[in-house]
Design a protein around this motif. Sequence first.
Motif, mmCIF file in Angstrom:
data_model
loop_
_atom_site.group_PDB
_atom_site.id
_atom_site.type_symbol
_atom_site.label_atom_id
_atom_site.label_comp_id
_atom_site.label_asym_id
_atom_site.label_seq_id
_atom_site.Cartn_x
_atom_site.Cartn_y
_atom_site.Cartn_z
ATOM 1 N N ALA A 93 7.242 -19.058 6.560
ATOM 2 C CA ALA A 93 8.579 -18.486 6.736
ATOM 3 C C ALA A 93 9.638 -19.344 6.053
ATOM 4 C CB ALA A 93 8.888 -18.335 8.215
ATOM 5 N N VAL A 94 9.454 -20.659 6.071
ATOM 6 C CA VAL A 94 10.410 -21.551 5.408
ATOM 7 C C VAL A 94 10.393 -21.310 3.906
ATOM 8 C CG1 VAL A 94 10.966 -23.957 4.924
ATOM 9 C CG2 VAL A 94 10.221 -23.292 7.219
ATOM 10 N N TYR A 95 9.184 -21.226 3.341
ATOM 11 C CA TYR A 95 9.079 -20.997 1.891
ATOM 12 C C TYR A 95 9.628 -19.622 1.517
ATOM 13 C CZ TYR A 95 5.855 -24.935 2.334
ATOM 14 O OH TYR A 95 5.298 -26.154 2.614
ATOM 15 N N ALA A 96 9.365 -18.628 2.344
ATOM 16 C CA ALA A 96 9.872 -17.283 2.064
ATOM 17 C C ALA A 96 11.399 -17.256 2.086
ATOM 18 C CB ALA A 96 9.314 -16.288 3.076
ATOM 19 N N ALA B 26 16.346 -10.597 -8.147
ATOM 20 C CA ALA B 26 16.234 -9.357 -7.371
ATOM 21 C C ALA B 26 14.930 -8.629 -7.686
ATOM 22 C CB ALA B 26 17.434 -8.454 -7.674
ATOM 23 N N ALA B 27 14.563 -8.553 -8.966
ATOM 24 C CA ALA B 27 13.325 -7.860 -9.333
ATOM 25 C C ALA B 27 12.101 -8.596 -8.796
ATOM 26 C CB ALA B 27 13.244 -7.733 -10.853
ATOM 27 N N THR B 28 12.130 -9.922 -8.859
ATOM 28 C CA THR B 28 10.998 -10.705 -8.358
ATOM 29 C C THR B 28 10.835 -10.538 -6.852
ATOM 30 O OG1 THR B 28 11.329 -12.324 -10.122
ATOM 31 C CG2 THR B 28 10.023 -13.018 -8.233
ATOM 32 N N ALA B 29 11.922 -10.659 -6.128
ATOM 33 C CA ALA B 29 11.847 -10.527 -4.668
ATOM 34 C C ALA B 29 11.416 -9.123 -4.262
ATOM 35 C CB ALA B 29 13.202 -10.863 -4.053
ATOM 36 N N ALA B 30 11.899 -8.098 -4.971
ATOM 37 C CA ALA B 30 11.566 -6.717 -4.604
ATOM 38 C C ALA B 30 10.092 -6.420 -4.770
ATOM 39 C CB ALA B 30 12.392 -5.744 -5.452
ATOM 40 N N GLY B 31 9.429 -7.091 -5.699
ATOM 41 C CA GLY B 31 8.006 -6.847 -5.886
ATOM 42 C C GLY B 31 7.115 -7.828 -5.159
ATOM 43 N N PHE B 32 7.514 -9.099 -5.121
ATOM 44 C CA PHE B 32 6.652 -10.147 -4.582
ATOM 45 C C PHE B 32 6.527 -10.070 -3.068
ATOM 46 C CE2 PHE B 32 6.291 -14.550 -2.934
ATOM 47 C CZ PHE B 32 5.032 -14.857 -3.444
ATOM 48 N N TYR B 33 7.631 -9.961 -2.362
ATOM 49 C CA TYR B 33 7.590 -9.994 -0.902
ATOM 50 C C TYR B 33 6.782 -8.831 -0.310
ATOM 51 C CZ TYR B 33 11.009 -13.793 -0.598
ATOM 52 O OH TYR B 33 11.644 -15.009 -0.671
ATOM 53 N N PRO B 34 7.012 -7.582 -0.706
ATOM 54 C CA PRO B 34 6.205 -6.502 -0.116
ATOM 55 C C PRO B 34 4.719 -6.628 -0.432
ATOM 56 C CG PRO B 34 8.181 -5.605 -1.129
ATOM 57 C CD PRO B 34 8.098 -7.024 -1.551
ATOM 58 N N ALA B 35 4.395 -7.004 -1.697
ATOM 59 C CA ALA B 35 2.981 -7.104 -2.062
ATOM 60 C C ALA B 35 2.278 -8.176 -1.256
ATOM 61 C CB ALA B 35 2.850 -7.398 -3.557
ATOM 62 N N LEU B 36 2.950 -9.283 -0.996
ATOM 63 C CA LEU B 36 2.302 -10.399 -0.318
ATOM 64 C C LEU B 36 2.365 -10.268 1.195
ATOM 65 C CD1 LEU B 36 0.910 -13.156 -0.665
ATOM 66 C CD2 LEU B 36 3.178 -14.207 -0.605
ATOM 67 N N HIS B 37 3.526 -9.969 1.757
ATOM 68 C CA HIS B 37 3.714 -10.044 3.201
ATOM 69 C C HIS B 37 3.495 -8.708 3.911
ATOM 70 C CE1 HIS B 37 5.122 -14.177 2.977
ATOM 71 N NE2 HIS B 37 5.965 -13.830 2.011
ATOM 72 N N LEU B 38 3.673 -7.594 3.227
ATOM 73 C CA LEU B 38 3.464 -6.297 3.862
ATOM 74 C C LEU B 38 2.088 -5.717 3.551
ATOM 75 C CD1 LEU B 38 6.968 -4.592 3.369
ATOM 76 C CD2 LEU B 38 6.072 -5.793 5.382
ATOM 77 N N LEU B 39 1.676 -5.799 2.284
ATOM 78 C CA LEU B 39 0.415 -5.187 1.864
ATOM 79 C C LEU B 39 -0.732 -6.177 1.782
ATOM 80 C CD1 LEU B 39 1.828 -2.893 -0.983
ATOM 81 C CD2 LEU B 39 1.410 -2.320 1.429
ATOM 82 N N ASP B 40 -0.450 -7.465 1.904
ATOM 83 C CA ASP B 40 -1.480 -8.502 1.822
ATOM 84 C C ASP B 40 -2.290 -8.363 0.532
ATOM 85 O OD1 ASP B 40 -2.855 -10.752 2.597
ATOM 86 O OD2 ASP B 40 -4.343 -9.635 3.765
#
Length: 733
Positions: free
Chosen positions: A448-451, A20-34
């Motif tokens: 998208a598959v990897y995400a 949960a902690a990894t997903a909460a930080g990794f996804y926004p930093a990579l996919h939303l904020l680039d």
Amino acid sequence: MAEGLSAMARTGRHAAHVTAATAAGFYPALHLLDRPVAGIYALFTPIAFGILSPLPGAGRERAATVLRAVPAAAVLVVLGTVLAVGTWPAVAGMLAVGFALAFGSACGPRIAGAAPGLQLFYILACFPPYEPGTLPQRLVGLAVGGAFLALAEAVLFPDAPEPPYRTRIADALDLAARAASGVVRGEGPDPGTAARLGAAGRELRLSRLPAGARPTGAGRTDRALAQAGAATRRLLDQLALLAGHAPAPGDTASAELLRGIAASCAETAAALRRGRRRRAGRVLAGPQLLEELVADFLKSRAGAPAPRGVLVRRSTVLTAAVSAVTVRTAASLALGGRERLYGLPREQFWYAAEGPARLTAVRIRGNLTRRSVVFQNALRTALGLALARLVAGSLDLSHGFWVLLAVLTLGRTTAGATWSAVRAAAAGTLAGAFAAGLLIVGAGGSSAVYAALLVPMMLVAFTLGPLGGPAWGQGLFTLVVATAFAQIAPVTWRLAEARLVDVLTGSAIGLLCGLLAWPAGARAEIRYAMSGLLRAAAPLVRATATAVTEGAGSGKGGAGENGTARSGAGKCTAADGSPSPGVRLTLHRLRIAEAAYAQYRTEPAPDAARDWLAVLDHGSRTLVGAYWLPRTDGMPGLPPEVRRWAREAAEEVAAATVRAAGFPPDGVRVRPAPLPPEVAERVPAPLLAPLTDVEVWLRALARDLEAGSPPEPGDQPARYTTASHSSASADLA
């Protein structure tokens, strides 16, 4: 079965926290904020502190540890970013950081738990490309990942807190209070009580606790708790001996002191359960302080003469009271009290007036020796990581930090255990690389598959990896990193190949270091450590017996083995009031031996023929006798033959201690000569009781030596239990 399911549930909850902690930080930093750099650090921060670091405690305690470790991790990220300018600066930094963090494990379980994760932050930052401009992103990713992990640990499926060590001590003290009261009531021999006391003592061994729950820190609280636990074990052992035999009729002095012991144990247990001191003063034992009861007991037994059996029993009761005083004082110090050591040997509680910095310095200085397993492990780890950084930088390996990560995760304290881990990891990584290659070929460039796969894959990897060992851990982690990095940049099946090459390279480096640097681990070192402890304790046995019979100045000017002064100072102090050289050396050797024993218990193939814990008990009992027995300035009027007996009996035990230090194949069998009855008749009544104390102490030391020896042919392996008190049983019966 139930324990296995409980372990799986606990590991699954922990995996959910990290995922949960990894997903909460990794996804926004990579996919939303680039911000891919921030995403990488947000990915690895929960992994570093949640998977790589075995943080002690339950959810809230681990969350607090993570928050305290984040600033140190930020410093390491800054240092690694700066030193990434070249291979050699990065290697030098890796050598220093690797040693400092690994050696810091000597200062406490929380530092030891966080150290592997902290290593990872320098490793990540010190690799090319040299881009100091990305430092803000790195620090933001670190802060976000640490904050989310702390939040998940504290809120998401929180673990039930584990009972602290002081609760175990409190439970044992309650049992001790009931046993002491039973002895007072004259319930007669009770083998069941003796067995329960022995079992409770075994539960207080630090080897029965998780590594993070052990009071092994350098601070005053941990030192006091460790001392309270050891003294409680001695108290239980002494009460088991008393409970196993019928009481002496009419011995009101012993009965009164036993009541004080029971009251002190009960009140100390209550204070430990509260976790804080009820008042700034002492923990009271009934209407009087236990020390006052001891003083009254000493006066009463110095009066009219008593039969030998009564004298031995009184000496055992006095020894139990000394242990109870030690427990109560150490517990008071552990709970934050400022105990006034009136009438107590200050050398036994030397840490009470020292500050945290001083205590940490003492611990560090004491382990700066090649005989310390902490020093050995730190040097082995630092050299392995530095060599891995040099190889990865010189060969320009892709994702070279995986080389160092393999060294960090697969290194063990023995070469055999390292080879076993490396073999399993190689097989697991090969299988994981093959599966990752198939996944990359099948999914192509569809991020998208990897995400979609990353979260379930992390959940499975972080659950099964810790339970399945290095093969499962490395194989599943290979899938996790392939899935994560495929979202950061386009990848091909060569990513899986690079992962396999890096892990194999790191495994080879780790195995090489394991073969060259202390390959036997504590299995070899424990013999040196225990031998050094016994050789240091031997002259202290002589000095203590001399101090009792001849006074403070008798032992000065001589020299014992290892260059220790054979000072007979009344309370084991030198002229300036500090502990004598013999006491300091024995205490230092005891700490080194305890660390070696703690590591030894974690390594495979232990030596079942020797009870190393009995050797530690011998060293601890020697120090306790040196602290407490010399209560007078000598015994004027003592017949010369009595002094000669004390000298010869102590020499017999000391010589056996030296023999035991060589670990002869047939062990050590020693029976110190008892005080001859015809000689005892000529001893004044006030002096006979202290002589009995010395005799009982020497017998206990002899039992420790025999328990730590290999069994005789046809015997069962020796173990130090309450059932081994055969020499004292005849006198108490």
